[in-house]
Design a protein around this motif. Structure first.
Motif, PDB file in Angstrom:
ATOM      1  N   SER A 134       0.537  15.234  16.229  1.00  0.00           N
ATOM      2  CA  SER A 134       0.513  16.504  15.358  1.00  0.00           C
ATOM      3  C   SER A 134      -0.378  17.573  16.226  1.00  0.00           C
ATOM      4  CB  SER A 134      -0.149  16.285  14.137  1.00  0.00           C
ATOM      5  OG  SER A 134      -1.579  15.931  14.256  1.00  0.00           O
ATOM      6  N   VAL A 138       3.424  18.382  12.317  1.00  0.00           N
ATOM      7  CA  VAL A 138       3.514  16.885  12.625  1.00  0.00           C
ATOM      8  C   VAL A 138       4.978  16.526  13.127  1.00  0.00           C
ATOM      9  CG1 VAL A 138       3.193  14.685  11.415  1.00  0.00           C
ATOM     10  CG2 VAL A 138       1.910  16.848  10.771  1.00  0.00           C
ATOM     11  N   ALA A 190       0.359   4.370  14.948  1.00  0.00           N
ATOM     12  CA  ALA A 190       0.121   4.444  13.541  1.00  0.00           C
ATOM     13  C   ALA A 190      -0.107   5.940  12.968  1.00  0.00           C
ATOM     14  CB  ALA A 190      -1.318   3.840  13.273  1.00  0.00           C
ATOM     15  N   ALA A 191      -0.432   6.876  13.852  1.00  0.00           N
ATOM     16  CA  ALA A 191      -0.319   8.246  13.239  1.00  0.00           C
ATOM     17  C   ALA A 191       0.512   9.080  14.113  1.00  0.00           C
ATOM     18  CB  ALA A 191      -1.818   8.908  13.389  1.00  0.00           C
ATOM     19  N   ASP A 192       1.274   9.891  13.741  1.00  0.00           N
ATOM     20  CA  ASP A 192       2.431  10.710  13.923  1.00  0.00           C
ATOM     21  C   ASP A 192       1.583  11.801  15.037  1.00  0.00           C
ATOM     22  OD1 ASP A 192       4.518   9.401  13.009  1.00  0.00           O
ATOM     23  OD2 ASP A 192       4.390  10.523  11.048  1.00  0.00           O
ATOM     24  N   HIS A 213       7.782  13.669  13.545  1.00  0.00           N
ATOM     25  CA  HIS A 213       8.411  12.504  13.059  1.00  0.00           C
ATOM     26  C   HIS A 213       9.395  11.858  13.895  1.00  0.00           C
ATOM     27  CE1 HIS A 213       6.219  13.747   9.737  1.00  0.00           C
ATOM     28  NE2 HIS A 213       6.666  14.966   9.461  1.00  0.00           N
ATOM     29  N   GLN A 234      -1.292   0.281  17.131  1.00  0.00           N
ATOM     30  CA  GLN A 234      -2.250   1.135  16.476  1.00  0.00           C
ATOM     31  C   GLN A 234      -2.254   2.474  17.015  1.00  0.00           C
ATOM     32  OE1 GLN A 234      -5.769  -0.943  18.088  1.00  0.00           O
ATOM     33  NE2 GLN A 234      -5.984  -2.244  16.504  1.00  0.00           N
TER      34      GLN A 234
END
Length: 206
Positions: A35, A62, A31-33, A64, A28
């Motif tokens: 940023s 952001v 789940a989000a990069d 990656h 979880q």
């Protein structure tokens, strides 16, 4: 097909159960990069000249993993005008190491958006282990580089592409090297709202 999906879902739940709650939490969390988002302000030159009074800009970076995307959104700029975006060592003159990233062109409403892919985090730097020959494309180009140790570049700024456009916007008409052929106008906006040695790109962990 439904049965197959059920078996895959059940297997996934079983694996998660065996690995424990920590594994689920990690999934979880990833789940989000990672940023960061920050604002830019008018350059010192623009403030002194009282030009670009409505200018505003926001940058979102952001991560990656192998690289980052930097998206700049600006408003309150002169319509149909080209600017040049740089990553900088310092937000104000003398700017230090400055790396040309992209053009930035406004529409009829004075807004502009551009996205650049590169390295824009706490490890962003330039280095010259030694001096060597450099291509001279324009008369203002150096024929060789000075050697220097790694220098981090954590600030963002953009310049009028043309001194004439700067004058039309009520800004000074000085010529600067901040475009492709080194005939740019003055700086329009920057991250001078951050300390010189703590530019906003430093906030994003590598």
């Amino acid at each position: 097909m439904k049965f197959g999906k059920f078996r895959v879902a059940s297997a996934a739940v079983g694996v998660a159960a065996m690995l424990g709650v920590g594994a689920v939490a990690a999934t979880q969390a990833n789940a989000a990069d990672p940023s960061i988002t920050f604002s830019m302000v008018r350059s010192g030159v623009a403030v002194t000249a009282n030009c670009l009074p409505a200018a505003a800009a926001t940058v979102r970076v952001v991560s990656h993993g192998q690289n980052e995307t930097l998206t700049l959104k600006a408003s309150g700029l002169p319509a149909l005008t080209e600017f040049d975006l740089f990553i900088l060592q310092l937000p104000n003159a003398p700017f230090g190491l400055s790396w040309y990233q992209s053009d930035l062109v406004t529409g009829y409403d004075g807004t502009a958006t551009v996205t650049v892919v590169g390295r824009f985090n706490a490890e962003t730097f330039a280095v010259a282990p030694g001096s060597g020959a450099a291509p001279v494309v324009h008369t203002a180009d150096a024929a060789s580089n000075p050697p220097f140790a790694p220098i981090h570049t954590f600030h963002v700024g953009f310049w009028f592409n043309s001194p004439a456009d700067a004058v039309s916007a009520g800004c000074p008409g000085a010529v600067t090297p901040f475009n492709g052929d080194h005939t740019a106008g003055v700086q329009a906006m920057s991250t001078r709202n951050f300390p010189d040695l703590a530019g906003p790109l430093r906030q994003l962990a590598s």
